[in-house]
Write an enzyme that holds these catalytic residues in place. Structure first.
Site, PDB file in Angstrom:
ATOM      1  N   ASP A  18       0.836  -1.207   0.000  1.00 15.49           N
ATOM      2  CA  ASP A  18       0.000   0.000   0.000  1.00 15.49           C
ATOM      3  C   ASP A  18       0.871   1.258   0.000  1.00 15.49           C
ATOM      4  O   ASP A  18       1.987   1.254   0.541  1.00 15.49           O
ATOM      5  CB  ASP A  18      -0.898  -0.022   1.248  1.00 15.49           C
ATOM      6  N   ARG A  31      -0.624   8.777 -10.298  1.00 13.12           N
ATOM      7  CA  ARG A  31      -0.621   7.583  -9.450  1.00 13.12           C
ATOM      8  C   ARG A  31       0.106   6.421 -10.103  1.00 13.12           C
ATOM      9  O   ARG A  31       0.773   5.616  -9.435  1.00 13.12           O
ATOM     10  CB  ARG A  31      -2.065   7.180  -9.119  1.00 13.12           C
ATOM     11  N   HIS A  35       2.828   3.276  -8.942  1.00 15.46           N
ATOM     12  CA  HIS A  35       2.781   1.826  -9.175  1.00 15.46           C
ATOM     13  C   HIS A  35       4.063   1.352  -9.872  1.00 15.46           C
ATOM     14  O   HIS A  35       4.583   0.286  -9.573  1.00 15.46           O
ATOM     15  CB  HIS A  35       1.554   1.466 -10.023  1.00 15.46           C
ATOM     16  N   ARG A  69     -11.476   1.185  -9.496  1.00 14.61           N
ATOM     17  CA  ARG A  69     -10.620   2.376  -9.721  1.00 14.61           C
ATOM     18  C   ARG A  69     -10.823   2.921 -11.134  1.00 14.61           C
ATOM     19  O   ARG A  69     -11.343   2.218 -12.003  1.00 14.61           O
ATOM     20  CB  ARG A  69      -9.154   1.991  -9.484  1.00 14.61           C
ATOM     21  N   LEU A 129      13.017 -19.307  -4.170  1.00 12.85           N
ATOM     22  CA  LEU A 129      11.919 -18.479  -3.649  1.00 12.85           C
ATOM     23  C   LEU A 129      10.669 -18.777  -4.465  1.00 12.85           C
ATOM     24  O   LEU A 129      10.725 -18.870  -5.693  1.00 12.85           O
ATOM     25  CB  LEU A 129      12.255 -16.986  -3.788  1.00 12.85           C
ATOM     26  N   ARG A 180      -5.264  -2.713   8.042  1.00 11.80           N
ATOM     27  CA  ARG A 180      -6.393  -3.606   7.764  1.00 11.80           C
ATOM     28  C   ARG A 180      -5.949  -4.705   6.803  1.00 11.80           C
ATOM     29  O   ARG A 180      -4.882  -4.616   6.189  1.00 11.80           O
ATOM     30  CB  ARG A 180      -7.582  -2.830   7.213  1.00 11.80           C
TER      31      ARG A 180
HETATM   32  C1  FPP Z   1      -2.001   0.014  -3.280  1.00 15.42           C
HETATM   33  O1  FPP Z   1      -1.539   1.329  -3.263  1.00 15.42           O
HETATM   34  C2  FPP Z   1      -1.356  -0.674  -4.374  1.00 15.42           C
HETATM   35  C3  FPP Z   1      -2.010  -1.248  -5.408  1.00 15.42           C
HETATM   36  C4  FPP Z   1      -3.478  -1.258  -5.542  1.00 15.42           C
HETATM   37  C5  FPP Z   1      -1.283  -1.874  -6.511  1.00 15.42           C
HETATM   38  C6  FPP Z   1       0.021  -2.532  -6.165  1.00 15.42           C
HETATM   39  C7  FPP Z   1       0.753  -2.750  -7.417  1.00 15.42           C
HETATM   40  C8  FPP Z   1       2.071  -2.662  -7.607  1.00 15.42           C
HETATM   41  C9  FPP Z   1       3.051  -2.484  -6.533  1.00 15.42           C
HETATM   42  C10 FPP Z   1       2.635  -2.739  -8.976  1.00 15.42           C
HETATM   43  C11 FPP Z   1       2.015  -3.736  -9.919  1.00 15.42           C
HETATM   44  C12 FPP Z   1       2.482  -5.098  -9.639  1.00 15.42           C
HETATM   45  C13 FPP Z   1       3.085  -5.906 -10.544  1.00 15.42           C
HETATM   46  C14 FPP Z   1       3.459  -7.276 -10.133  1.00 15.42           C
HETATM   47  C15 FPP Z   1       3.403  -5.487 -11.896  1.00 15.42           C
HETATM   48  P1  FPP Z   1      -2.564   2.500  -3.527  1.00 15.42           P
HETATM   49  O2  FPP Z   1      -2.549   2.813  -4.963  1.00 15.42           O
HETATM   50  O3  FPP Z   1      -3.901   2.143  -2.976  1.00 15.42           O
HETATM   51  O4  FPP Z   1      -1.890   3.650  -2.720  1.00 15.42           O
HETATM   52  P2  FPP Z   1      -2.602   4.773  -1.862  1.00 15.42           P
HETATM   53  O5  FPP Z   1      -3.262   4.090  -0.693  1.00 15.42           O
HETATM   54  O6  FPP Z   1      -1.461   5.622  -1.447  1.00 15.42           O
HETATM   55  O7  FPP Z   1      -3.581   5.453  -2.774  1.00 15.42           O
END
Ligand code: FPP
Length: 231
Positions: A18, A31, A35, A69, A129, A180
């Site tokens: 997160d 955003r 990612h 989203r 792994l 959470r």
């Molecule tokens: C939550 O942060 C994160 C996600 C919903 C996506 C996680 C994805 C990645 C780390 C990259 C994609 C993965 C691969 C394997 C290619 P958020 O966007 O909800 O952050 P915020 O709470 O700060 O808004």
């Protein structure tokens, strides 16, 4: 392609990654840039994990509820996943990392399920792994699907059907300051130790994983029993 693989020894660590969006917003970036930086963090953490005693690492990349989203963010995440598979599969195979994906595949964009299957096949021999990526994943849906499939209602058989034989989670990490579970591995985390980090996922690195594991090693796991000395 190697065909056999066995369950690696070591801890099973799971992470809710997160904080990507806030990391990007704080830098005036879209955003999706967060990612993208999150993928770099995955690379760093997965490379460091085996030397820290981790045998299985399950990462929450996209939840079944993330379809809510904005379409551009969803498309950005799917294209990052595609790029990750294209660029990382070779390196994963070379470093003994077996990649598997959990979650639904039937709602993914065209071509992605095949790309996932190819990456899984190419890395199937990895024994250092087991890296599991959760995509279009909901723990409650996974439990419902296993129940609907008539899996025997013993804890062991049911658990095996959910995890494909990967042991329960030892340590669940959530970055980004929230506390959470967000419908992640609810069955498999029955006795997981929980570690919440304020670090935003793009800044999360091997030293944060090491700190979480130190925290974990100081926990007393009783699984409902008593402290050994008091037993
Ligand atoms: C939550 O942060 C994160 C996600 C919903 C996506 C996680 C994805 C990645 C780390 C990259 C994609 C993965 C691969 C394997 C290619 P958020 O966007 O909800 O952050 P915020 O709470 O700060 O808004």
């Amino acid at each position: 392609m190697q065909s056999s693989s066995k369950t690696p020894t070591g801890l099973h660590v799971a992470a809710i990654m997160d904080g990507n969006g806030r990391w990007a917003t704080a830098r005036g970036l879209p955003r999706t840039a967060g990612h993208r930086a999150g993928v770099e963090a995955i690379r760093r953490v997965a490379e460091a994990a085996p030397d820290l005693g981790v045998g299985a690492l399950t990462l929450f990349a996209f939840s079944a509820d993330n379809w809510r989203r904005p379409p551009a963010e969803v498309a950005g995440l799917m294209s990052l996943l595609r790029r990750y598979l294209r660029h990382e599969t070779g390196r994963l195979a070379r470093t003994g990392t077996r990649l598997t994906v959990i979650g639904r595949r039937d709602r993914l964009p065209r071509g992605l399920p095949d790309a996932l299957a190819r990456a899984e096949a190419e890395t199937a021999g990895g024994e250092r792994l087991h890296l599991r990526i959760a995509v279009d994943y909901s723990a409650r849906d996974a439990i419902l699907a296993a129940a609907a499939a008539g899996i025997p209602a013993s804890r062991e058989a049911f658990g095996r059907s959910l995890s494909g034989g990967v042991p329960d989670v030892d340590l669940l990490i959530r970055s980004g300051g929230e506390k959470r579970l967000s419908d992640f591995l609810l069955w498999e985390c029955a006795y997981a130790e929980l570690h919440f980090s304020d670090r935003m996922w793009p800044d999360f690195g091997p030293e944060d994983l090491a700190a979480a594991l130190r925290d974990f090693s100081g926990r007393e796991r009783r699984f409902g029993g008593l402290v050994p000395a008091a037993a």
